[in-house]
Design a protein around this motif. Sequence first.
Motif, PDB file in Angstrom:
ATOM      1  N   PHE A 141       0.827  -1.182   0.118  1.00  0.00           N
ATOM      2  CA  PHE A 141      -0.022   0.030  -0.180  1.00  0.00           C
ATOM      3  C   PHE A 141       0.846   1.185   0.077  1.00  0.00           C
ATOM      4  CE2 PHE A 141       1.151  -0.080   4.448  1.00  0.00           C
ATOM      5  CZ  PHE A 141       1.104   1.075   5.017  1.00  0.00           C
ATOM      6  N   SER A 142       2.017   1.155   0.477  1.00  0.00           N
ATOM      7  CA  SER A 142       3.049   2.226   0.583  1.00  0.00           C
ATOM      8  C   SER A 142       2.863   3.189  -0.469  1.00  0.00           C
ATOM      9  CB  SER A 142       4.462   2.013   0.899  1.00  0.00           C
ATOM     10  OG  SER A 142       5.232   2.973   0.903  1.00  0.00           O
ATOM     11  N   ILE A 143       3.126   3.035  -1.708  1.00  0.00           N
ATOM     12  CA  ILE A 143       3.418   3.829  -2.802  1.00  0.00           C
ATOM     13  C   ILE A 143       1.852   4.610  -3.156  1.00  0.00           C
ATOM     14  CG2 ILE A 143       3.998   4.223  -5.262  1.00  0.00           C
ATOM     15  CD1 ILE A 143       6.189   3.704  -3.150  1.00  0.00           C
ATOM     16  N   SER A 144       0.987   3.871  -3.193  1.00  0.00           N
ATOM     17  CA  SER A 144      -0.382   4.220  -3.825  1.00  0.00           C
ATOM     18  C   SER A 144      -0.927   5.291  -2.576  1.00  0.00           C
ATOM     19  CB  SER A 144      -1.241   3.391  -4.077  1.00  0.00           C
ATOM     20  OG  SER A 144      -1.449   2.468  -2.664  1.00  0.00           O
ATOM     21  N   GLY A 206       2.789   3.038 -11.674  1.00  0.00           N
ATOM     22  CA  GLY A 206       4.112   3.219 -12.109  1.00  0.00           C
ATOM     23  C   GLY A 206       5.345   2.240 -11.574  1.00  0.00           C
ATOM     24  N   LYS A 207       6.452   2.493 -12.010  1.00  0.00           N
ATOM     25  CA  LYS A 207       7.547   1.610 -11.435  1.00  0.00           C
ATOM     26  C   LYS A 207       7.563   1.274 -10.046  1.00  0.00           C
ATOM     27  CE  LYS A 207      10.987   5.355 -11.873  1.00  0.00           C
ATOM     28  NZ  LYS A 207      12.326   5.579 -12.271  1.00  0.00           N
ATOM     29  N   VAL A 210       5.004  -0.949  -8.779  1.00  0.00           N
ATOM     30  CA  VAL A 210       5.558  -2.505  -9.307  1.00  0.00           C
ATOM     31  C   VAL A 210       6.471  -2.953  -8.327  1.00  0.00           C
ATOM     32  CG1 VAL A 210       6.571  -3.730 -10.973  1.00  0.00           C
ATOM     33  CG2 VAL A 210       4.930  -2.095 -11.815  1.00  0.00           C
ATOM     34  N   ALA A 211       7.535  -1.787  -7.794  1.00  0.00           N
ATOM     35  CA  ALA A 211       8.228  -2.341  -6.884  1.00  0.00           C
ATOM     36  C   ALA A 211       7.714  -2.669  -5.766  1.00  0.00           C
ATOM     37  CB  ALA A 211       9.290  -1.222  -6.703  1.00  0.00           C
ATOM     38  N   ASN A 212       6.667  -1.945  -5.278  1.00  0.00           N
ATOM     39  CA  ASN A 212       5.809  -2.103  -4.013  1.00  0.00           C
ATOM     40  C   ASN A 212       5.198  -3.570  -4.016  1.00  0.00           C
ATOM     41  OD1 ASN A 212       3.580  -0.242  -2.029  1.00  0.00           O
ATOM     42  ND2 ASN A 212       4.782  -1.881  -1.256  1.00  0.00           N
ATOM     43  N   ILE A 213       4.589  -3.661  -5.138  1.00  0.00           N
ATOM     44  CA  ILE A 213       3.948  -5.110  -5.212  1.00  0.00           C
ATOM     45  C   ILE A 213       4.814  -6.260  -5.362  1.00  0.00           C
ATOM     46  CG2 ILE A 213       2.324  -6.417  -6.704  1.00  0.00           C
ATOM     47  CD1 ILE A 213       1.049  -3.836  -7.634  1.00  0.00           C
ATOM     48  N   VAL A 214       5.972  -6.424  -6.224  1.00  0.00           N
ATOM     49  CA  VAL A 214       6.985  -7.167  -6.099  1.00  0.00           C
ATOM     50  C   VAL A 214       7.538  -7.614  -4.906  1.00  0.00           C
ATOM     51  CG1 VAL A 214       8.966  -8.076  -7.339  1.00  0.00           C
ATOM     52  CG2 VAL A 214       7.047  -7.189  -8.610  1.00  0.00           C
TER      53      VAL A 214
END
Length: 342
Positions: A141-144, A206-207, A210-214
Motif C-alpha cells: 500500500f505504501s506507494i499508492s 508506475g514503476k 510495481v516495486a511495492n507489489i513485487v
Amino acid sequence: PSPQASRQTRTHAHTHATMSSGELEVKKSGDFYWSKDEEPHAKRRREILAKYPEIKELYGPDWTTCPQVFAVVTAQLALAYYLGNYAPTAVMLVVAYVFGGFATANLFLANHELSHNLGFASPMANRVLGLVANLPIGIPFSISFKKYHLEHHMFQGHDAMDTDIPTKGEAKVFSMGGTLLKIVWVIGQLFFYALRPGLVRPKSIGKWDVANIVTQLAFNFAFVKFAGARAFVYLLASVFLGGGLHPVAGHFISEHYVFHPGQETYSYYGPLNMFVYNVGYHNEHHDFPKVAGNRLHKVRAIAPEYYNSLKYHTSWTKVIVSYIMDPNMGPFSRTMRKKKGE
C-alpha cells in the motif's frame, strides 16, 4: 451536538483562530455537511507564518524515523515467528490485538510521515523506507497511499477528489442499520480506507507501484516459507484487529469526522500519540505538513491561540464510542465542498 460529543472535546475562548469550515449549507438527512468555502488550513497557515515565521525552522525530516521503522519491523516479525510457531491461537490473537495493533499502526503512520518526505531529504530514500515499513502489513500500500494522501491535503473535502471521505453509497449503506452497522463499519474501516481510493479515483501503475507489489509479494512468500503460515496469520490479524475496534484506530474517526458542525479537522492530545508519530496533532499537521510528527507539538506551543480555541479530542476510545452510540454521528459526518467553478 450530543452530550457524548460535547464531553468528547475541550474548548478554550480565543478569538484569533481560523477554525470554521466556512459557511455551511443546511445539512440534509442522508447527506454530508457541505461548505461553501475553501478548507481552513491554507488560510490559517498564512496567518500563523505572518505572526510566527520561526515555525519554518521546524520544517524538514526527522532522522529518528528510520531507526524506529527498523526497530518496529524487527520486533513485529520476531514476535510473529515466535507466536506462529510456539503459542496457542488464543494467545497469538490476544498479542496481535494488544501489541500487533500498535505495531501495525506505528508502521502505517510511518508511511504517513514518509509520504510527506519527513524521514529523509531524498524522496527516493523515503520511498524505500516506506517499502520496508510496509513489509509486516502484508498488503502492498505504501506507494499508492502517498498519491492519494497528498491529494487529501491538496483537495480536502473536495467531491470525488478527497478519497479519505466515504462515498455516498458507502455512507448510505452503513447509515441504514443504526448502531450495529456502525460497529461493522468501524471494524472494517481500515479496509474501506484502503480500497476506496482505487475504486473511486483509479490511477495508473508506475514503476514504484510495481516495486511495492513485487517486494511485498516476495517478502510474503519468503516469510511464510521461513516462519510458517501461522506467523503470517499473526501479521494479518494485527492489521485487522488494530484497524477496527482498537484504541489507536480512533484516529481514523477523530481526524475529520464532524463532532461539532463548522469544524472539519480535530486534533487529539493524549498519550497514544507517542506510538504513532504524533498524528493526533492533526490540525497542526494539516496546517504545516512539512513539520515532522515529533515536532508538531512545538507548532501548538508557538501559536497556542490558534489551536487551544479549537475543539479537540483527549481519548481515541471515547471517539469510537461516541461515533457508534451518538445517533447524529455516522459516515455522513464529514465536510464536503465543490470544486471551484461548480
